[in-house]
Every structure is written in C-alpha cells, then in structure tokens.
Design a protein around this motif. Sequence first.
Motif: not given
Length: 457
Positions: A351-363
């Motif tokens: 979870g220690r991301i070093g840059r912007p991240l967008i996550t998408l997930h279908g319900d």
Amino acid sequence: MRTFRRVRLHTAVATALALTGAAPAAATAPRDGGHCGGYETVRVPGAAHQRSACLGDLTTSTLSGTPYTDMADQAGLTAKDTGRPSGVPGVQIDGYFPDTSHFNTAHGWNHDAQFVIRLPEQWNGGLVVTGAPGTRKQYATDTAISDQALAQGYAYAATDKGNSGSDFYRDGSRPGDAVAEWNLRTTQLTRAAKRAVAQRYGHVPRRTYMTGISNGGYLTRWQLENHPELYDGGVDWEGALWTADGPNLLTSLPTAVARTLGSAGDEDMESVGFAPGSAFLWPYHEKAYWGVTQKIYRAEFDPGYDAGCPGRSAGSAAEQILAPCPSDAAYDYASRPASVHRAVARVALTGRIGRPLITLHGDLDALLPKASDSDVYARMVDGSGRGQRHRYYTVEGGTHVDGLYDTYPDRLRPILPCYRSAFRALTAWVERGTRPPADRTIGRPTSGDVVDSCALA
C-alpha cells in the motif's frame, strides 16, 4: 466446438488472473523528420532479439489478422461494440529479453520475456507501460489499452511478464519465482522502452504511466510501490491482491471451488467476499475460472499441498485445464506452513505507493471480489499514510471481464469507458494538479452510450 473451447480456454485461463488521456504537449515527430525514417536504428537495450516494422496503422483496426497483434489472446476482455480508433502510423518493435523459459510461442520464437513497443509518428511526449492480464501474452490489451493510448499520441510498451499460459507456475526453481519475474520484467521493459523512445524522438518521455488489468493492475500497484522513480502515476483496473497473511486469491477461491463441488453454499461465498448480487455469474465462473485459477496459483506458491494436482501440468485438453482439483476445496491458506506465506511475501503488496494511483473495481467481480481485494488495498494505502495519492472508484454493474456485458447487457456495464475516464483524470492530476473526484461508486446508467461513455462524477 473445438473453436469454442479454444476461445473459452483462452478467455478463462488468461483472465484468471483502456485508456485515454489529455496529451501532455504538442505532438512531436520522430527526430529524422519523416514517416518511419531511420526506424531500423532504434535498439531496445538489453533485448536478445528484436524485429522492427514501419506500419501505416498501429491499432487493432488494421493489425487484426496480422502477426503484429493477437486478437485471440484478447478474447473476452472488451465488449464487442467497444469503439476502436484507427489511423495511427508509426513503428512497432517486437522482441524478447534473455530468458530461460519457453511458454510464449508467438512468432514461432518459443521464447519468454517477449515485448511489444509501439512508437507513433505523432508523439505527445508520454509513455504508457503495461503487463499482460491473467496468464495472457504481450498483445492481450491491444484493444483495451494500446489502441486508445496510441490515438492520444502515447508511445506504448507491453510485456508477457516472462511466463504465460496455464503452466506458468513451472517457471523458476522455487515457489513464487514465476510471479516475482512479472515484476522484474515490467521494470526491465519500462527502463528499456524509455531509452528506445529517446532514440526515436530525441529525448526521454516527459511522462510515464503504468497501468493494467487484473494481474496488470497488480503490476501497477507493485511498480508504484517499489519503483516510483520510473513513473508519474498509474491506473489500476481491478488488480489482484497478494498479502502474506491474506486476503489473497488463495483465501477466497477455495470456497468457490467448494461451491463448484457442492460442499459450500451462498452464505459461505459471501463470507469470503463474493457479492450476493453477482450470483447470476457464478455458474459461468464455476466452469471457466474458479477451478483453474485456484489450482495454478496454489501450485505457484504451495506446490507441496497436492503435488499430483496439477503436478507438472494443469492439463492439455480444455476440460482438464479448467477442472478444479478436489483437494483445493479444503485448502486453508492460514494453516499452511510458514514457507508458503514467505513465498507470497516475496511478491506481496504494502500500500506504500509513491505516485498517484487510481483504482477501479466492479462491484460484481466474481473472480476477484472487491470486498477481499481493492477494498482491502484501499485500506492498506490509507494505513500507510499515502491516501492523498489514491482514488478508488467502484463501478456499479462492473465484473472482471467486459466481454460478459454482451451476455448480460441488462445487468452489467463495461468498465473500459470508466477506465478511459480514469486515465484522463490521472493525467489531469499529474500534469495540471487537478484533483480527481473523491472515492465514490460510479452508478450504472440506464440509458445512453454504456459501451463508450462513463463519467467519474
């Protein structure tokens, strides 16, 4: 029937485990000034073999049916009516890095660590990197990601991750080696592609974005955690979650296998994260996904559990490959030896991301349920103090592969158009400081262009 089985096998095994964006700047032509002039001089650093071609169009609209893409390896990933841009001339480089495994038969090379790099004639200064979803190969996301990236002017690079197919777990000498190689090959390709881009256009990319679907989403998370210096941001489309103590694939899929074999019920499924609303998709996943996915990833990290299933191979015929191992219905990851957990820890996310991240997930994801995957990863990012760099959007009616929308248009929606919107939001975030909408659920529209349109807010 044989053709159907091959397509179903490609779709199911490969997916067991696109993209637009605002151009960063005015388009830049190759430094030789002409269409493909001097393209033979571009060398991919570290490649053991490469083959370059000057093409009038780098998109699947033209490449379909040619050696420059593989439409069969893309089966099921996108809805059939997905819009595809065309008319992007440029250079394509196919090749491979040194490797000792031979699962990838593309081009008759019988050599792994294959890659494709596409360099459009009109370049916007950016580079998009991805790795194959599931156990597919380097052309798997050509329709979903490459086509739109190229149309926007991005250079594009994709890797087969160093191994592919349902027997991928046979690569390496110790548990976890095959998946660990995925990360190594992605890093290797990113560095090499940047230098190839510099040779073609005269300077390195101004912006580099990492992105991917399923296992490609996992790669995106891992790269932004471990090599943020290589990227400016990423979009993660339902990335697989690996954590040493769970949850991970090996904590949810045994229950799905048990349901397939009649020893688990709906309540058991819900207890490990499967959404009740996705139940209409379960019969299909019983036949096409759950059994093969559990057994091949269990064989990768815990080969001693049932050495005879799948043993040295997941099978040769489609029925053999897709069939579950009965022993996997009782698999209990928590009680497995510490060596198994250490194998997973080698590739685990933090979870220690070093840059912007967008996550998408279908319900309605019925392979990687979001409750035991992206919901957990979002909490991991927040817990690491990196929440300001992360946005998480749940796509109502989305499932693991967009191709199922064609079967259930009244219940599902494709995630691809939301992915394209997310990529636009990412580039605006990185390049102009425009913050994306807050974490939210993207509602399923009841009218309009569902296949090619999606608003994040």
